[in-house]
Write an enzyme that holds these catalytic residues in place. Structure first.
Site, PDB file in Angstrom:
ATOM      1  N   ASN A 164       0.706  -1.075  -0.031  1.00 17.96           N
ATOM      2  CA  ASN A 164       0.091  -0.042   0.114  1.00 17.96           C
ATOM      3  C   ASN A 164       0.729   1.272   0.025  1.00 17.96           C
ATOM      4  O   ASN A 164       0.453   2.299  -0.586  1.00 17.96           O
ATOM      5  CB  ASN A 164      -0.964   0.008   1.151  1.00 17.96           C
ATOM      6  CG  ASN A 164      -0.573   0.009   2.591  1.00 17.96           C
ATOM      7  OD1 ASN A 164       0.708  -0.524   2.663  1.00 17.96           O
ATOM      8  ND2 ASN A 164      -1.104   0.429   3.509  1.00 17.96           N
ATOM      9  N   GLU A 262       4.174  -3.790  12.317  1.00 21.09           N
ATOM     10  CA  GLU A 262       2.851  -3.055  12.158  1.00 21.09           C
ATOM     11  C   GLU A 262       1.943  -3.781  11.344  1.00 21.09           C
ATOM     12  O   GLU A 262       2.085  -4.023  10.172  1.00 21.09           O
ATOM     13  CB  GLU A 262       3.259  -1.695  11.309  1.00 21.09           C
ATOM     14  CG  GLU A 262       4.447  -0.655  11.848  1.00 21.09           C
ATOM     15  CD  GLU A 262       3.960  -0.179  13.274  1.00 21.09           C
ATOM     16  OE1 GLU A 262       2.480  -0.099  13.628  1.00 21.09           O
ATOM     17  OE2 GLU A 262       4.803   0.132  14.080  1.00 21.09           O
ATOM     18  N   CYS A 294      -3.300   1.743   6.753  1.00 20.68           N
ATOM     19  CA  CYS A 294      -3.677   1.144   7.684  1.00 20.68           C
ATOM     20  C   CYS A 294      -4.117   2.093   8.841  1.00 20.68           C
ATOM     21  O   CYS A 294      -4.929   1.646  10.087  1.00 20.68           O
ATOM     22  CB  CYS A 294      -2.301   0.435   8.664  1.00 20.68           C
ATOM     23  SG  CYS A 294      -0.715   0.682   7.944  1.00 20.68           S
ATOM     24  N   GLU A 472       8.143   3.190  14.769  1.00 23.23           N
ATOM     25  CA  GLU A 472       8.708   3.392  13.706  1.00 23.23           C
ATOM     26  C   GLU A 472       8.788   4.850  13.140  1.00 23.23           C
ATOM     27  O   GLU A 472       8.106   5.817  14.140  1.00 23.23           O
ATOM     28  CB  GLU A 472       8.096   2.806  12.597  1.00 23.23           C
ATOM     29  CG  GLU A 472       7.953   1.296  12.266  1.00 23.23           C
ATOM     30  CD  GLU A 472       7.759   0.767  11.041  1.00 23.23           C
ATOM     31  OE1 GLU A 472       8.869   0.583  10.286  1.00 23.23           O
ATOM     32  OE2 GLU A 472       6.486   0.303  10.792  1.00 23.23           O
TER      33      GLU A 472
END
Ligand code: ADP
Length: 491
Positions: A164, A262, A294, A472
């Site tokens: 994505n 994640e 997400c 992250e």
């Protein structure tokens, strides 16, 4: 320049189609014979890539392990300088890379350009950190004694990335790993092999030593699994589904290796009676990037005083997000990435309607074989435990539910197995401050779409969305790729 990727074309294949290849020990390898079609134009080929296996993983990990000591021995500013040079090359190539990204992933050109620019900025951010302090000076209780702390690289990292954000996510995992002195093996998503290869190509062309970044394409259950199990891999950073992430956590955990995951989200926005512009905020979060983020908004809880007006305005917004070919400048919403994802979207909406939901916008009876175009979809009148409200769909689909008041809304937002992003739309400082404190999510957005983050902020969630040990992005990202050492010096 649309194609900056290496030769060679494979005999018998259409040689005008860009090819992705493995990068192993500084060499481009592999027979690029797996086709990827443009999701907006299924009769058009977007890319060919090679399907790697355990032999490629073995060679890539060996190269990464061999290259790591010399890479770590380079001064950090010299490592950073290569990231900065790669950023400059990627920026020069931006329009070609963005066009390839649109063709293989389906998002709009504006979104793809933004994503390539994000990868450039991520390389710049971490490249500059080559000059930054990496430790502290601490006082000692002992006389004549100095204490400092250092951060040391772990060695070889495996990076497994989704389709994505096919260049930004590889960039935000690779850059902090490299500037810290690690080497990597990157396994890009099968659906989007070109974008990650463009990143590796920029690093390679910028003078990165052989073996420091390796890329192995191929099926996740083969290449990804082999990487996770390889004892030479010190840590793994993964972005993808909760199901795969959980498997990887078990594999890495069993051998005591570091893991950062994640995963999914079911991100909610709470809209209170005093909200202004909430429909735009929700629409941007739900339909931007075709809902394939997400952090996309997929649940909305609305208090009774604004409910009808909000739904009406959201439906007006949804009508603006007409899906189309992302390569056309005016397209507002890009294609769905794959037929299985398209079918999943369609099935989720159909079954919600069969259970009694009202489809307020987004009738989908088009023929996906002509292009995976799925409408911006608004559902109302669902129970709180409907699967369309509880399960991640990963499409431009939003469920709107009424809640009695703020407390009921907050409870509904938190009633989820996921905890990535949560939003509130309100003019009340008291409510938004309380929400920021009590929302069970790694990212809280007040009067802003749940999707979209700056590159310098910590990113990650709680519950089934993420391992919440390491974040992250931003400076925090360096923690995952390093370990801490405390040094005493008698003076
Ligand atoms: P998505 O639904 O977004 O495709 P996945 O979790 O299936 O999410 O895929 C994310 C990444 O994980 C991809 O690069 C994919 O190839 C990889 N992957 C899929 N299955 C496995 C597996 N069993 N082990 C390791 N990696 C995997």
């Amino acid at each position: 320049m649309t194609t900056t990727l290496p030769e060679p074309a494979v005999p018998g294949l259409d040689d005008s189609t860009p090819t992705a290849q493995h990068l192993i020990d500084g060499e481009w390898r592999g027979k690029a014979d797996t086709p990827r079609r443009n999701p907006a134009r299924p009769d058009e080929l977007a890319a060919y890539s090679p399907a790697g296996g355990t032999a490629e993983v073995d060679a890539a990990v060996a190269a990464a392990a061999a290259a790591q000591p010399a890479w770590a021995a380079l001064p950090a500013p010299a490592r950073g300088a290569i990231l900065l040079a790669a950023a400059a090359l990627l920026q020069e190539r931006e329009s070609g890379v963005a066009a390839d990204l649109v063709r293989e992933e389906g998002k709009t050109l504006a979104e793809a350009r933004g994503e390539v620019k994000r990868a450039v900025d991520v390389l710049r951010f971490f490249g500059s950190l080559g000059w930054a302090a990496t430790g502290e000076v601490l006082p000692s209780g002992l006389p004549g004694t100095g204490i400092t702390t250092r951060r040391e690289p772990l060695g070889v990292f495996a990076l497994i990335t989704p389709w994505n954000f096919p260049i930004a996510i590889p960039a935000w995992k690779t850059a902090p790993a490299l500037v810290s002195g690690n080497t990597v093996v990157l396994k890009p998503a099968e659906l989007t092999p070109l974008s990650a290869t463009h990143l590796a190509r920029a690093l390679h062309d910028a003078g990165l030593p052989a073996g420091v970044v390796n890329v192995v394409h191929g099926p996740g259950r083969v290449v990804g699994d082999a990487l996770a199990r390889d004892p030479r891999v010190a840590g793994l950073s993964f972005t993808g589904s909760t199901a795969v992430g959980s498997e990887l956590r078990d594999i890495l955990g069993a051998r005591g290796a570091r893991v950062q995951l994640e995963m999914g989200g079911k991100n909610a926005v709470l809209v209170l009676d005093d909200a202004r512009g909430a429909a735009q905020v929700v629409a941007a979060g739900a339909f931007g990037l075709t809902g394939q983020a997400c952090t996309a908004t997929s649940r909305v809880y609305v208090t009774p005083g604004i409910r009808d007006r909000f739904v009406e305005e959201l439906v007006e917004q949804a009508a603006l997000y007409v899906p189309g070919d992302g390569a056309v400048e005016t397209t507002r919403m890009g294609a769905v990435v794959s037929r299985p994802q398209f079918d999943q979207n369609r099935a989720a909406v159909r079954s919600a309607v069969e259970r009694g939901a009202t489809l307020r916008h987004g009738q989908n009876d088009g023929d996906p074989s002509a292009g995976l175009l799925f409408p911006a979809t608004v559902l109302t009148d669902l129970p709180h435990d409907d699967p369309a409200v509880t399960d991640e769909i990963f499409g431009p689909i939003v469920a709107v539910l009424e809640v009695a008041d703020y407390e009921a809304g907050l409870a509904a937002v938190n009633d989820s197995r996921y905890g990535l992003a949560a939003g509130i739309c309100t003019d009340s400082l008291t409510r938004s401050t309380d929400f920021a404190a009590r929302a069970q999510a790694g990212i809280v957005k007040i009067n802003r779409p749940t999707a979209g983050l700056d590159l310098n902020v910590p990113f990650g969630g709680v519950k089934d969305s993420s391992t919440n040990t390491f974040r992250e992005q931003g400076r925090t990202a360096l923690d995952f790729y390093t370990w801490g050492k405390t040094v005493y010096t008698g003076i």
